[in-house]
Design a protein around this motif. Structure first.
Motif, PDB file in Angstrom:
ATOM      1  N   GLY A 107      60.435 -18.658  77.848  1.00 23.71           N
ATOM      2  CA  GLY A 107      60.984 -17.305  78.001  1.00 23.71           C
ATOM      3  C   GLY A 107      61.692 -17.122  79.326  1.00 23.71           C
ATOM      4  N   GLY A 111      65.598 -16.333  79.557  1.00 28.62           N
ATOM      5  CA  GLY A 111      65.973 -15.164  80.344  1.00 28.62           C
ATOM      6  C   GLY A 111      66.985 -15.509  81.425  1.00 28.62           C
ATOM      7  N   TYR A 140      61.690 -11.883  76.051  1.00 27.01           N
ATOM      8  CA  TYR A 140      62.322 -13.199  75.924  1.00 27.01           C
ATOM      9  C   TYR A 140      61.371 -14.192  75.263  1.00 27.01           C
ATOM     10  CZ  TYR A 140      66.102 -11.686  79.057  1.00 27.01           C
ATOM     11  OH  TYR A 140      67.180 -11.040  79.617  1.00 27.01           O
ATOM     12  N   SER A 311      66.591 -24.395  77.840  1.00 26.41           N
ATOM     13  CA  SER A 311      66.073 -23.670  76.676  1.00 26.41           C
ATOM     14  C   SER A 311      66.029 -24.560  75.438  1.00 26.41           C
ATOM     15  CB  SER A 311      66.935 -22.424  76.404  1.00 26.41           C
ATOM     16  OG  SER A 311      66.905 -21.540  77.502  1.00 26.41           O
TER      17      SER A 311
END
Length: 467
Positions: A107, A111, A140, A311
């Motif tokens: 997250g 973010g 997120y 990510s």
């Protein structure tokens, strides 16, 4: 097998299994374990351990999964050793715990991708404030967990394999692009020299210990993920070749992550590589400022690509982490996949809330525990990581190879490996795997487990005491 689904082909299995191994550890942990370990000498030790020690563990896990078509706990029962199902349950427990805090860090990464994409380079100086904003980070993390659950809910071929075939090549393209760019920066060659030119005088028992821990952590061994993925593999596939390709993919991505990171560090430090430090602090606090120096357009492009890479790397791992308990619920409790996925995802998100609030928002979870002999407290997220990642994974790996060698017996393991590998019987590969799982792996992983427990929880650094 048909009801459980399976990988459509060998490439799908390799992409998914490599995606399981490739994660945040490759992008931020590996380069700075290298930094702490003195540079290229650490890289040599890491590569040696991946292929000499971790490779036989990986083969054993995949073979157990393929033989049984079961999840980690069910696999031991299916082989006729119900009392050994606790090993699989330890792996499932680890996967749940790891995903509970890994999703929070994912997250953060997602973010940062959003923030940098909007040109908010000051997010680096606001890292503490950002992690304490539990509503924003929580949102997120919800998005990330939902994306993970959506992929896993689509099944093995339709979800996990399809996502891996997209995410892995995209991840490689992004990271190679960033490597090429980082090599154009001032002082980049100082970083490359530090990374690739070994000084073997820097190899100490502690460097060896850390390289071994990084190798085992990097390849996602000991928690049953590869038993689970192996259960979806056709009996005609060559396990040894597949395991070699998975190891090469994981090691290769970790290696090129170093080619990306060390030129950035050299650029940031003006070519000074005498005191390299990193990890979350460098990734989330320092690098956004480095990206800002590249200008408002190039900085946004390079910076957002970097955090998109982080990510994607996280997503390939969260998918495999969720699949482990899902396979257990589908196999052992006959719950439909879609329902199992969303129930387990929600449960893991909830038990991850202490990790979410334990980075400054909640004093209790931020100062959760003080280990024996420690001078400062440990937050909840690190506590979970110390239990699951650092301690139980090597224990799980040790028990799995011991089981393969002495309980299930090498003869049965070899028979399974030989399927899809006609020349296996009597080969050097067979002799080495038998030696490794009988003696080398259980001893080394057992020692790694003991040293880690003594160091982490009792502040007893045996390496410092002995050397």
């Amino acid at each position: 097998m048909a009801n459980r689904g399976g990988f459509s082909n060998r490439l799908g299995f390799i992409a998914a299994a490599a995606g399981s191994a490739v994660g945040l550890g490759n992008i931020w942990r590996f380069p700075f374990e290298v930094g702490d370990g003195g540079g290229a000498a650490f890289v040599v030790m890491y590569l040696l351990f991946c292929f000499v020690l971790c490779f036989p563990v990986m083969i054993t896990e995949i073979a157990i999964g393929r033989k049984t078509d079961k999840n980690p706990a069910g696999a031991f029962k299916a082989l006729g050793y119900k009392n050994w199902s606790f090993v699989g349950k330890i792996g499932i427990f680890c996967g749940v715990l790891i995903l509970s805090f890994y999703n929070v860090v994912a997250g953060w990464s997602f973010g940062y991708f959003v923030e940098i994409s909007m040109g908010h380079f000051d997010i680096g100086s606001r890292f503490t404030e950002f992690t304490e904003d539990v509503l924003t980070v929580g949102l997120y993390a919800v998005v990330f967990m939902a994306a993970t659950a959506f992929i896993v809910s689509k099944g093995v071929a339709g979800g996990i394999e399809k996502a891996a075939k997209f995410l892995m090549p995209t991840l490689v393209i992004i990271i190679i692009g960033l490597v090429i760019y980082s090599l154009t920066l001032e002082h980049s060659m100082e970083g490359i020299k530090f990374y690739l030119v070994p000084d073997f005088s820097k190899i100490t028992p502690k460097v060896i210990y850390k390289a071994l821990g990084q190798a085992f952590f990097s390849l996602s061994l000991g928690m049953g993920a590869l038993i689970t993925y192996g259960s979806y593999v056709d009996s005609k596939e060559n396990i040894v070749t597949s395991a070699a390709l998975i190891t090469l993919a994981d090691v290769g991505i970790a290696f090129i992550a170093g080619l990306m990171m060390f030129p950035l560090v050299a650029f940031m430090n003006g070519g000074d590589m005498t005191n390299v430090s990193g990890g979350p602090g460098l990734i989330f606090m320092t690098l956004p400022g480095v990206f800002q120096t590249l200008g408002p357009v190039l900085g946004v492009v390079i910076g957002s690509l970097f955090f998109l890479l982080i990510s994607f790397a996280a997503l390939t791992s969260t998918v495999s982490l969720l699949e482990v308990p899902v396979a257990y619920m589908v196999d052992e409790h006959k719950i439909k996949r879609n329902r199992a996925v969303w129930i387990i995802a929600a449960f893991i998100f909830i038990i991850g809330l202490p990790s979410l609030v334990g980075n400054g928002y909640s004093a209790f979870f931020t100062n959760f525990i003080t280990y024996f002999g420690a001078e400062s407290s440990t937050n909840f997220m690190d506590f979970v990581q110390h239990i699951a990642n650092d301690s139980f994974l090597p224990l799980g790996g040790c028990l799995i190879v011991f089981f393969g060698a002495y309980v299930w017996k090498k003869e049965n393991l070899n028979e399974e490996i030989a399927k899809g590998y006609p020349g296996y019987k009597g080969s050097f590969v067979e002799m080495y795997i038998n030696f490794a799982i009988s003696y080398l792996c259980p001893v080394v992983l057992g020692v790694l487990f003991l040293l880690t427990v003594l160091n982490q929880f009792f502040s007893l650094d045996v390496m410092d005491m002995l050397f």
